[in-house]
Design a protein around this motif. Sequence first.
Motif, PDB file in Angstrom:
ATOM      1  N   ALA A  87       2.428  -9.444   3.988  1.00  0.00           N
ATOM      2  CA  ALA A  87       2.205  -9.501   2.463  1.00  0.00           C
ATOM      3  C   ALA A  87       0.956  -8.440   1.116  1.00  0.00           C
ATOM      4  O   ALA A  87       1.409  -8.142   0.164  1.00  0.00           O
ATOM      5  N   LEU A  88      -0.398  -8.221   2.113  1.00  0.00           N
ATOM      6  CA  LEU A  88      -1.364  -6.680   1.637  1.00  0.00           C
ATOM      7  C   LEU A  88      -0.083  -5.116   1.895  1.00  0.00           C
ATOM      8  O   LEU A  88      -0.612  -4.983   0.659  1.00  0.00           O
ATOM      9  N   GLN A  90       3.057  -4.909   0.728  1.00  0.00           N
ATOM     10  CA  GLN A  90       4.118  -5.592  -0.084  1.00  0.00           C
ATOM     11  C   GLN A  90       2.772  -5.580  -1.709  1.00  0.00           C
ATOM     12  O   GLN A  90       3.463  -4.603  -2.455  1.00  0.00           O
ATOM     13  N   ARG A  91       2.001  -5.736  -1.462  1.00  0.00           N
ATOM     14  CA  ARG A  91       1.287  -5.833  -2.815  1.00  0.00           C
ATOM     15  C   ARG A  91       0.756  -4.194  -3.040  1.00  0.00           C
ATOM     16  O   ARG A  91       0.268  -3.874  -4.109  1.00  0.00           O
ATOM     17  N   VAL A  92       0.665  -3.322  -1.150  1.00  0.00           N
ATOM     18  CA  VAL A  92       0.101  -2.691  -2.209  1.00  0.00           C
ATOM     19  C   VAL A  92       1.296  -1.133  -2.781  1.00  0.00           C
ATOM     20  O   VAL A  92       1.146  -1.070  -3.353  1.00  0.00           O
ATOM     21  N   ASP A  94       3.788  -2.481  -4.124  1.00  0.00           N
ATOM     22  CA  ASP A  94       3.955  -2.216  -5.837  1.00  0.00           C
ATOM     23  C   ASP A  94       2.881  -2.094  -6.628  1.00  0.00           C
ATOM     24  O   ASP A  94       3.791  -1.694  -8.008  1.00  0.00           O
ATOM     25  N   ARG A  95       1.768  -2.257  -6.188  1.00  0.00           N
ATOM     26  CA  ARG A  95       0.772  -1.873  -7.658  1.00  0.00           C
ATOM     27  C   ARG A  95       0.741   0.444  -7.224  1.00  0.00           C
ATOM     28  O   ARG A  95       0.350   0.627  -7.961  1.00  0.00           O
TER      29      ARG A  95
END
Length: 118
Positions: A87-88, A90-92, A94-95
């Motif tokens: 999840a982390l 993926q968030r990185v 995405d940003r």
Amino acid sequence: MLRMKPATRLTLLAALCHVRRTEIADSLVDLFIRLVLKINTRAERTLKALAAASAADELRYKARVRTVLRSTYSKHWRQMFKPLLKALEQRVRDRLPLLGGQPGDERHQVAGDRCPTA
């Protein structure tokens, strides 16, 4: 003593009885005081032993609780580590475009910091 007058003999006998009565009362009081001190000392030893046993039991109990909690959390942490990491990541990813970096660019920094330009 037999040659003394009865009044003198009775007076001396009364004085002897009074002295002996006082000595016996004093001895009984001393015996009672020693008995109370002995009981008190034994009770204090017992209480100290009970307190030490209770403290040892409490320490053992706290150690057991800590071990159980630690093993429970570590097992949970191991189970959740991979999904959390995914999840982390993926968030990185995405940003990254918002921060000015490119996907796959390993030189990006923490959010808020400027990315190095090539």
